[in-house]
Every structure is written in C-alpha cells, then in structure tokens.
Scaffold this motif. Structure first.
Motif, PDB file in Angstrom:
ATOM      1  N   ARG A   1       0.828  -1.205   0.000  1.00 45.99           N
ATOM      2  CA  ARG A   1       0.000   0.000   0.000  1.00 45.99           C
ATOM      3  C   ARG A   1       0.861   1.252   0.000  1.00 45.99           C
ATOM      4  N   ALA A   2       2.011   1.171   0.661  1.00 49.17           N
ATOM      5  CA  ALA A   2       2.877   2.338   0.768  1.00 49.17           C
ATOM      6  C   ALA A   2       3.553   2.677  -0.558  1.00 49.17           C
ATOM      7  N   SER A   3       3.721   1.691  -1.441  1.00 49.48           N
ATOM      8  CA  SER A   3       4.483   1.966  -2.645  1.00 49.48           C
ATOM      9  C   SER A   3       3.761   1.663  -3.954  1.00 49.48           C
ATOM     10  N   LEU A   4       2.585   1.060  -3.909  1.00 49.83           N
ATOM     11  CA  LEU A   4       1.830   0.776  -5.126  1.00 49.83           C
ATOM     12  C   LEU A   4       0.571   1.629  -5.126  1.00 49.83           C
ATOM     13  N   PRO A   5       0.384   2.460  -6.144  1.00 48.10           N
ATOM     14  CA  PRO A   5      -0.817   3.304  -6.179  1.00 48.10           C
ATOM     15  C   PRO A   5      -2.084   2.459  -6.155  1.00 48.10           C
ATOM     16  N   LEU A   6      -3.143   3.017  -5.602  1.00 47.59           N
ATOM     17  CA  LEU A   6      -4.408   2.290  -5.527  1.00 47.59           C
ATOM     18  C   LEU A   6      -5.032   2.136  -6.911  1.00 47.59           C
ATOM     19  N   ASP A   7      -4.929   3.155  -7.724  1.00 48.59           N
ATOM     20  CA  ASP A   7      -5.494   3.109  -9.072  1.00 48.59           C
ATOM     21  C   ASP A   7      -4.396   2.903 -10.098  1.00 48.59           C
ATOM     22  N   GLY A   8      -4.804   2.498 -11.280  1.00 50.12           N
ATOM     23  CA  GLY A   8      -3.848   2.317 -12.369  1.00 50.12           C
ATOM     24  C   GLY A   8      -3.523   0.856 -12.590  1.00 50.12           C
ATOM     25  N   PHE A   9      -2.473   0.625 -13.351  1.00 47.84           N
ATOM     26  CA  PHE A   9      -2.065  -0.720 -13.721  1.00 47.84           C
ATOM     27  C   PHE A   9      -0.577  -0.883 -13.503  1.00 47.84           C
ATOM     28  N   SER A  10      -0.166  -2.123 -13.262  1.00 46.98           N
ATOM     29  CA  SER A  10       1.254  -2.427 -13.072  1.00 46.98           C
ATOM     30  C   SER A  10       1.631  -3.654 -13.877  1.00 46.98           C
ATOM     31  N   ARG A  11       2.857  -3.659 -14.364  1.00 43.34           N
ATOM     32  CA  ARG A  11       3.389  -4.799 -15.088  1.00 43.34           C
ATOM     33  C   ARG A  11       3.988  -5.778 -14.095  1.00 43.34           C
ATOM     34  N   TRP A  12       4.288  -7.006 -14.556  1.00 42.79           N
ATOM     35  CA  TRP A  12       4.832  -8.030 -13.687  1.00 42.79           C
ATOM     36  C   TRP A  12       6.128  -7.568 -13.025  1.00 42.79           C
ATOM     37  N   SER A  13       6.974  -6.879 -13.763  1.00 42.95           N
ATOM     38  CA  SER A  13       8.253  -6.424 -13.192  1.00 42.95           C
ATOM     39  C   SER A  13       8.033  -5.472 -12.012  1.00 42.95           C
ATOM     40  N   ASP A  14       6.919  -4.734 -12.012  1.00 39.26           N
ATOM     41  CA  ASP A  14       6.601  -3.839 -10.900  1.00 39.26           C
ATOM     42  C   ASP A  14       6.052  -4.611  -9.701  1.00 39.26           C
ATOM     43  N   LEU A  15       5.288  -5.665  -9.962  1.00 38.41           N
ATOM     44  CA  LEU A  15       4.631  -6.424  -8.895  1.00 38.41           C
ATOM     45  C   LEU A  15       5.525  -7.498  -8.287  1.00 38.41           C
ATOM     46  N   GLN A  16       6.493  -7.952  -9.027  1.00 41.45           N
ATOM     47  CA  GLN A  16       7.318  -9.083  -8.631  1.00 41.45           C
ATOM     48  C   GLN A  16       7.989  -8.870  -7.276  1.00 41.45           C
ATOM     49  N   GLN A  17       8.354  -7.657  -6.949  1.00 41.62           N
ATOM     50  CA  GLN A  17       9.026  -7.400  -5.675  1.00 41.62           C
ATOM     51  C   GLN A  17       8.082  -7.523  -4.476  1.00 41.62           C
ATOM     52  N   PHE A  18       6.772  -7.450  -4.698  1.00 40.87           N
ATOM     53  CA  PHE A  18       5.803  -7.515  -3.612  1.00 40.87           C
ATOM     54  C   PHE A  18       5.127  -8.872  -3.474  1.00 40.87           C
ATOM     55  N   ILE A  19       5.106  -9.642  -4.536  1.00 37.36           N
ATOM     56  CA  ILE A  19       4.357 -10.899  -4.547  1.00 37.36           C
ATOM     57  C   ILE A  19       5.339 -12.060  -4.461  1.00 37.36           C
ATOM     58  N   PRO A  20       5.288 -12.817  -3.366  1.00 34.21           N
ATOM     59  CA  PRO A  20       6.273 -13.884  -3.154  1.00 34.21           C
ATOM     60  C   PRO A  20       5.916 -15.186  -3.867  1.00 34.21           C
ATOM     61  N   LEU A  21       5.450 -15.088  -5.097  1.00 32.51           N
ATOM     62  CA  LEU A  21       5.073 -16.264  -5.877  1.00 32.51           C
ATOM     63  C   LEU A  21       5.744 -16.181  -7.240  1.00 32.51           C
ATOM     64  N   SER A  22       5.975 -17.340  -7.847  1.00 32.27           N
ATOM     65  CA  SER A  22       6.587 -17.358  -9.175  1.00 32.27           C
ATOM     66  C   SER A  22       5.557 -16.954 -10.232  1.00 32.27           C
ATOM     67  N   HIS A  23       6.057 -16.619 -11.401  1.00 28.26           N
ATOM     68  CA  HIS A  23       5.192 -16.219 -12.506  1.00 28.26           C
ATOM     69  C   HIS A  23       4.249 -17.361 -12.884  1.00 28.26           C
TER      70      HIS A  23
END
Length: 99
Positions: A28-50
């Motif tokens: 929440r502190a670093s990802l905006p509530l609205d908009g879209f993100s690519r996998w490279s942006d989300l990968q640091q927050f989601i502890p799961l493989s692609h």
C-alpha cells in the motif's frame, strides 16, 4: 542440544497471515491504488513465481491480467490490493460479471 519445535498448521496459518499483513502494508505504501502495473513492478511484492500466478489466475484465485498489446500484460492495482488484503479468500470476478 537445541530444542525442536513442531510447526502445526495453526502456527503456519498465523505466520502466513502476519506475512500477508506485512507485505500488504508495504505494498500500500508503494503501489498506487489506481492504475495498472506490469509483472516487473509487482514481482518485488508478490512472493510467488510467474507460473504460480498464472495457475492461480486460471483458477480465479488471483486477479486476471489484461493485455495492452501482444507482449504487454498488466494487472489492475486495485485488484492487487484486494488480493493482498485477503489472498486466501480472494476470488476473481468471472467474465460474465465483468461484462
């Protein structure tokens, strides 16, 4: 001699819940509530493989990606926040509900 502690399922679930809250707070502190993100942006927050994410998308347990072009996929930040708030009980909307 070190004492061995058995990890029981309730302890594991409590640890997962604590980790989920910690990751959600940092997200929440670093990802905006609205908009879209690519996998490279989300990968640091989601502890799961692609591949795990892809399987969960197909099962409806992770937000579905949207194609911007042939090679560019994005995820809705709002849906990612919903998933991070409760990853165990999250269910993606079906296509019929979205349309």
């Amino acid at each position: 001699m070190a004492k061995r502690i058995a990890i029981t399922p309730p302890n594991v679930m409590a640890a997962q819940a604590a980790l989920s809250k910690e990751v959600a707070t940092s997200l929440r502190a670093s990802l905006p509530l609205d908009g879209f993100s690519r996998w490279s942006d989300l990968q640091q927050f989601i502890p799961l493989s692609h591949e795990t994410i892809r399987q969960r998308e197909l099962a409806g347990r992770f937000p579905r990606r949207q194609k911007l072009s042939e090679r560019c996929n994005v995820w809705s930040n709002r849906e990612i926040h919903k998933w991070m708030a409760d990853p165990v009980n999250y269910r993606a909307d079906t296509l019929e509900e979205v349309q």
